[in-house]
Design a protein around this motif. Structure first.
Motif, PDB file in Angstrom:
ATOM      1  N   ALA A  59      -7.870  51.112 -23.617  1.00 50.56           N
ATOM      2  CA  ALA A  59      -6.430  51.172 -23.363  1.00 50.56           C
ATOM      3  C   ALA A  59      -6.022  52.422 -22.590  1.00 50.56           C
ATOM      4  O   ALA A  59      -5.020  52.411 -21.890  1.00 50.56           O
ATOM      5  N   GLN A  60      -6.811  53.481 -22.709  1.00 49.30           N
ATOM      6  CA  GLN A  60      -6.488  54.750 -22.048  1.00 49.30           C
ATOM      7  C   GLN A  60      -5.009  55.080 -22.261  1.00 49.30           C
ATOM      8  O   GLN A  60      -4.267  55.289 -21.320  1.00 49.30           O
ATOM      9  N   HIS A  61      -4.620  55.153 -23.513  1.00 51.36           N
ATOM     10  CA  HIS A  61      -3.224  55.294 -23.917  1.00 51.36           C
ATOM     11  C   HIS A  61      -2.732  56.736 -23.870  1.00 51.36           C
ATOM     12  O   HIS A  61      -1.984  57.179 -24.720  1.00 51.36           O
ATOM     13  N   PHE A 121      -5.187  46.959 -29.452  1.00 49.58           N
ATOM     14  CA  PHE A 121      -6.264  47.047 -30.424  1.00 49.58           C
ATOM     15  C   PHE A 121      -6.293  45.770 -31.265  1.00 49.58           C
ATOM     16  O   PHE A 121      -5.320  45.020 -31.304  1.00 49.58           O
ATOM     17  N   PRO A 122      -7.397  45.520 -31.978  1.00 52.55           N
ATOM     18  CA  PRO A 122      -7.476  44.298 -32.794  1.00 52.55           C
ATOM     19  C   PRO A 122      -6.308  44.206 -33.780  1.00 52.55           C
ATOM     20  O   PRO A 122      -5.972  45.175 -34.448  1.00 52.55           O
ATOM     21  N   GLN A 123      -5.706  43.050 -33.840  1.00 57.99           N
ATOM     22  CA  GLN A 123      -4.573  42.808 -34.720  1.00 57.99           C
ATOM     23  C   GLN A 123      -4.993  41.821 -35.807  1.00 57.99           C
ATOM     24  O   GLN A 123      -5.575  40.785 -35.511  1.00 57.99           O
ATOM     25  N   GLY A 124      -4.695  42.153 -37.034  1.00 50.11           N
ATOM     26  CA  GLY A 124      -5.027  41.272 -38.144  1.00 50.11           C
ATOM     27  C   GLY A 124      -3.919  40.252 -38.374  1.00 50.11           C
ATOM     28  O   GLY A 124      -2.800  40.409 -37.904  1.00 50.11           O
ATOM     29  N   VAL A 125      -4.262  39.225 -39.072  1.00 45.28           N
ATOM     30  CA  VAL A 125      -3.274  38.213 -39.453  1.00 45.28           C
ATOM     31  C   VAL A 125      -3.315  38.063 -40.972  1.00 45.28           C
ATOM     32  O   VAL A 125      -4.343  38.292 -41.611  1.00 45.28           O
TER      33      VAL A 125
END
Length: 190
Positions: A59-61, A121-125
Motif C-alpha cells: 500500500a505504501q501508505h 489490508f486483509p479484511q475479516g468478515v
C-alpha cells in the motif's frame, strides 16, 4: 525466508558484510555539528530508500516531508520543543529527550501515515472482523517502521547521522505540524 526467487534483483552474494556494517553504524545521535550543509540530492536519495520499504499489501501508505528550509525547520523544531515540554509535564518521571538538539540539524524528515490505506489490508468478515482489524493496526505501524528504518539506514549509508523522534503523532503536535506544513487532515506524522 526461502531460497532465491526468480524475480529477485541481482545482488552480489557478498553484499551482506556491507549491509551489516551500515546496520551496526546506525545510532540515534543527538549532537549535530552546526553549520553543515547537505545537498538536496542527498536528502532525496535518503527519502528514496524510505520509498522502497516493504508495506502491507504494498500500500505504501506513507508520505515524507523533508524540512530543510531554515525558517520552516525552526517552526517545526519549536513544535517539537513544545511537545517535549508537554510530555515532561504530563508524564511523571518519563525520560523525555530534550529536543533542543534539533537546532543544529540540517533537515527534519516527517513520515506521515494515512489510515485510509488500511482498507487495502486483509479484511475479516463476521467473527473474524475484530481480529483482522487489530492485525491491520500491526500492518500499518510495522510498514511505517520499515520506511523509517530504511530512511535511518540510508542516512548512515550517506555518511550522515540521525535521531528517530518518537513524538509527533499526538493530536496537538500533529495539528501544529499540519498548520506549519500544510499536509492534509487524513495524514498523521509518526
Amino acid at each position: 525466508m526461502s531460497g532465491m526467487s526468480t524475480d529477485a534483483p541481482a545482488i552480489a552474494a557478498d553484499a551482506y558484510p556491507n549491509l551489516l556494517e551500515v546496520v551496526k553504524a546506525r545510532r540515534s545521535v543527538r549532537k549535530f555539528e552546526p553549520g553543515r550543509d547537505v545537498p538536496r540530492e542527498t536528502l532525496l536519495r535518503i527519502l528514496e530508500a524510505g520509498r522502497w520499504a516493504p508495506s502491507g499489501a504494498n500500500a505504501q501508505h506513507w508520505d515524507f516531508i523533508c524540512v530543510d528550509d531554515p525558517e520552516v525547520r525552526e517552526q517545526v523544531r519549536e513544535v517539537f520543543l513544545r511537545q517535549g515540554a508537554r510530555l515532561r509535564a504530563q508524564v511523571e518521571r518519563f525520560p523525555a529527550v530534550n529536543k533542543s538538539f534539533l537546532a543544529n540539524t540540517v533537515a527534519i524528515v516527517l513520515v506521515l501515515g494515512d489510515e485510509r490505506w488500511k482498507a487495502c489490508f486483509p479484511q475479516g468478515v463476521g467473527d473474524a472482523n475484530d481480529e483482522y482489524t487489530r492485525n491491520n493496526e500491526n500492518i500499518f505501524y510495522c510498514s511505517l517502521g520499515a520506511a523509517i528504518q530504511n530512511i535511518q539506514l540510508a542516512t548512515i549509508a550517506c555518511g550522515l547521522t540521525s535521531a528517530w523522534l518518537s513524538g509527533g503523532g499526538e493530536d496537538q503536535t500533529a495539528a501544529e505540524l499540519r498548520e506549519v506544513l500544510g499536509f492534509p487532515e487524513t495524514a498523521r506524522p509518526y
